[in-house]
Design a protein around this motif. Structure first.
Motif, short mmCIF file in Angstrom:
data_model
loop_
_atom_site.label_atom_id
_atom_site.label_comp_id
_atom_site.label_asym_id
_atom_site.label_seq_id
_atom_site.Cartn_x
_atom_site.Cartn_y
_atom_site.Cartn_z
N TYR A 14 0.83 -1.20 0.00
CA TYR A 14 0.00 0.00 0.00
C TYR A 14 0.87 1.26 0.00
O TYR A 14 0.67 2.18 -0.80
CB TYR A 14 -0.94 0.02 1.20
N GLY A 46 2.77 1.64 -3.39
CA GLY A 46 2.08 1.80 -4.65
C GLY A 46 0.80 2.59 -4.66
O GLY A 46 0.31 2.97 -5.73
N THR A 47 0.22 2.88 -3.49
CA THR A 47 -1.11 3.48 -3.47
C THR A 47 -1.21 4.70 -2.56
O THR A 47 -2.14 5.48 -2.68
CB THR A 47 -2.16 2.44 -3.01
N ASN A 48 -0.30 4.89 -1.66
CA ASN A 48 -0.39 5.83 -0.55
C ASN A 48 -0.93 7.21 -0.96
O ASN A 48 -0.30 7.96 -1.70
CB ASN A 48 0.99 5.99 0.08
N HIS A 57 -5.87 9.48 -9.22
CA HIS A 57 -5.94 8.02 -9.20
C HIS A 57 -5.56 7.44 -7.84
O HIS A 57 -6.22 6.52 -7.34
CB HIS A 57 -5.04 7.43 -10.29
N LEU A 58 -4.47 7.92 -7.26
CA LEU A 58 -4.00 7.33 -6.01
C LEU A 58 -5.02 7.50 -4.89
O LEU A 58 -5.26 6.58 -4.10
CB LEU A 58 -2.65 7.94 -5.59
N GLU A 62 -7.90 5.08 -5.54
CA GLU A 62 -7.53 3.70 -5.20
C GLU A 62 -7.46 3.52 -3.69
O GLU A 62 -7.90 2.49 -3.16
CB GLU A 62 -6.19 3.36 -5.84
N SER A 63 -6.87 4.48 -3.00
CA SER A 63 -6.77 4.40 -1.55
C SER A 63 -8.14 4.39 -0.91
O SER A 63 -8.41 3.63 0.04
CB SER A 63 -5.94 5.57 -1.03
N SER A 68 -9.75 0.96 -1.33
CA SER A 68 -9.15 -0.03 -0.42
C SER A 68 -9.66 0.16 1.00
O SER A 68 -9.97 -0.81 1.70
CB SER A 68 -7.63 0.09 -0.45
#
Length: 415
Positions: free
Chosen positions: A53, A56-58, A67-68, A71-72, A75
């Motif tokens: 996480y 790649g996503t933080n 986008h991030l 996505e976060s 999740s």
């Protein structure tokens, strides 16, 4: 929920997923970790999920278009659904609030519900085996509202006295708050029966599930409880996050516990309206990576099989209590082995629990001495402190033997 109920655990394989169990301390002794009721260890896949996480996503949730952030947010929201399913809540994220731990879950309900609903003449019923997180919280809320707190007694073997419960829970009772599993006695309380009793008197039920959710399959809807709290760090997950289940209609009518960003719908200079559950109770930037890790921990426990974990711990506690019964100077507290969860609190005659734990540490055996945040219960038991060995899916009978050997060393040292 896992359906793997017949096979025994492959403990050697499971242990390989917890590198800390290979750690050597002192003069090169491998750690024997028997303090799982305080905090469990964390498998590689949970650590990896959190690392992935961050790598790649933080990004912050519910605040960004990029986008991030999206996505976060997904999740984090899906983690609510995962933990709701893990404890049998069909309402998903609308019935699952993330908190720091079980203690915060208790405080959330006590403040958001208790301060508003309790008053003089109202009663909150607890048990004598409650953790301080429940006992102190309801005690202080009662002091502020004028409500009374009453305590269900226990019998000589640490079982809840249900006859006494039937006497205490009346039409004046507004909340019955009990632990599912005692962190000191290992007693598994009859939650469904208590919920029936409470609801017969139009009372609500709060359950401290910190010692139950990691070790047995929990279904909050089958138990018919109104609130149920648990901690991530006791169930192979990260610290700093826990879950509070609440029936959707109850959470919807409760006022927020904390205020700030992320929990509002509309803010003006003179008034504010709240977001929906769970955001209403999750002010500020939440523990996003921890939520990802907690969801992975739920997957891990289901993959291992909670029924198998429970049976493995039961075998270990039966073996441990059998070994302790070989000595007449060891006093064990709580019900028989076949009626308890996987922990044993005990004392060695003539040796204080803290001294005993120190000797254990010399043998690289990690246990917990003290009152285990249950001082009033220890008063009932007639002792200031006890030593607690608590087991989990990666512990073995050989580690129990090491515990007994360390007790024997203490016996020799103290004569």
């Amino acid at each position: 929920m896992s359906t793997q109920t017949e096979e025994s655990l492959d403990v050697d394989r499971l242990r390989s997923e917890f590198p800390i169990l290979e750690r050597e301390v002192g003069d090169g002794q491998r750690v024997i970790y028997l303090d799982n009721a305080a905090t469990s260890q964390t498998p590689d896949r949970v650590v990896d999920a959190m690392s992935d996480y961050y790598r790649g996503t933080n990004a912050n949730v519910h605040r960004g278009i990029h986008h991030l952030s999206q996505e976060s947010s997904v999740s984090y929201e899906e983690a609510h659904d995962r933990l709701a399913a893990f404890v049998g809540a069909s309402g998903g994220r609308s019935e699952m609030v993330f908190t720091k731990n079980t203690t915060e879950g208790l405080n959330l309900v006590a403040y958001a519900w208790g301060l508003r609903e309790l008053g003089p003449g109202d009663e909150v019923v607890l048990s004598e085996m409650e953790h301080h997180s429940a006992l102190v919280t309801w005690q202080q809320i009662a002091n502020r509202t004028g409500a009374d707190v009453k305590f269900i007694g226990i019998d000589d073997e640490g079982r809840l006295d249900m006859d006494h419960a039937a006497e205490l829970v009346t039409d004046d009772t507004e909340m019955v708050s009990v632990t599912h599993v005692s962190n000191t006695l290992g007693t598994i309380n009859p939650i469904a029966d208590l919920a029936d009793l409470a609801h017969d008197h139009d009372s609500f039920v709060f359950v401290d599930g910190a010692q139950a959710v990691p070790h047995q399959s929990v279904d909050v809807e089958a138990l018919d409880v109104d609130f149920y709290a648990f901690s991530g760090h006791k169930m192979c997950g990260p610290t700093g996050i826990g879950g509070l289940y609440g029936k959707e209609d109850l959470l919807a009518t409760m006022e927020p516990f904390m205020y700030g960003g992320g929990m509002v719908r509309k803010v003006a200079f003179d008034r504010t309206t709240w977001a929906e559950v769970p955001e209403k109770f999750e002010a500020g930037t939440p523990p996003i990576a921890e939520a990802v890790g907690l969801a992975e921990a739920a997957d891990y426990l289901d993959d291992v099989g909670l029924e198998r974990i429970e049976r493995h711990e039961r075998d270990l506690v039966e073996y441990a209590m059998g070994r302790m019964a070989e000595f007449d100077d060891i006093e064990v507290y709580g019900p028989p082995a076949d009626e308890r969860a996987g922990l044993v609190s005990f004392n060695l005659e003539g040796v204080h629990a803290h001294d005993l734990a120190s000797i254990m540490n010399d043998h690289a055996v990690a246990i917990r001495p003290g009152d285990h945040c249950t001082q009033p219960l220890h008063d009932v038991l007639g002792t200031a402190a006890s030593a607690r060995a608590s087991f989990y899916l990666y512990n073995t009978e050989a580690e129990v033997d090491a515990l007994i050997d360390a007790i024997d060393d203490a016996r020799q040292l103290f004569g």
